[in-house]
Design a protein around this motif. Sequence first.
Motif, PDB file in Angstrom:
ATOM      1  N   UNK A   1     -42.181   0.073  17.507  1.00  0.00           N
ATOM      2  CA  UNK A   1     -43.087   0.233  18.636  1.00  0.00           C
ATOM      3  C   UNK A   1     -44.179  -0.812  18.666  1.00  0.00           C
ATOM      4  N   UNK A   2     -44.252  -1.653  17.652  1.00  0.00           N
ATOM      5  CA  UNK A   2     -45.231  -2.735  17.627  1.00  0.00           C
ATOM      6  C   UNK A   2     -44.933  -3.724  18.742  1.00  0.00           C
TER       7      UNK A   2
ATOM      8  N   UNK B   1     -41.303 -12.275  19.698  1.00  0.00           N
ATOM      9  CA  UNK B   1     -40.003 -12.915  19.691  1.00  0.00           C
ATOM     10  C   UNK B   1     -38.955 -12.261  20.572  1.00  0.00           C
ATOM     11  N   UNK B   2     -39.366 -11.246  21.329  1.00  0.00           N
ATOM     12  CA  UNK B   2     -38.409 -10.534  22.182  1.00  0.00           C
ATOM     13  C   UNK B   2     -38.849 -10.578  23.640  1.00  0.00           C
TER      14      UNK B   2
END
Length: 126
Positions: free
Chosen positions: A90-91, A42-43
């Motif tokens: 960090x995922x 989503x980023x």
Amino acid sequence: QVQLVESGGGLVQAGNSLRLSCAVSGRTSRNYGMGWFRQAPGKEREFVAAISWSGGDTDYSDSVKGRFTISRENAQNMAYLQMNSLKLEGTAAYYCALRYDNWWSTTRKEYDYDYWGQGTQVTVSS
């Protein structure tokens, strides 16, 4: 044509470490700089780290500085990202990238890179 293949991703607990590798193959006819980027669900994709051809110039995003280390082995056409003290944020899918222009320096800009890998998934669990 140049190919980049990332490896080393996986599932890791927060606080632990992981080392990503990027294998460069194909017609790398001249010196090149390398970078690592990541994209969380989503980023937008974001800069993580970069290294010059000699390895003498490195750059890190503020979010990973002090925890991640970028390195390379030119004789092996490899680049690495050592990730320590991993956090839940960090995922992401991690991508390595290669640039020919200004190989003696580093850049954070995606459009400066000429080739990209397919990415390797890193999932950090609590």
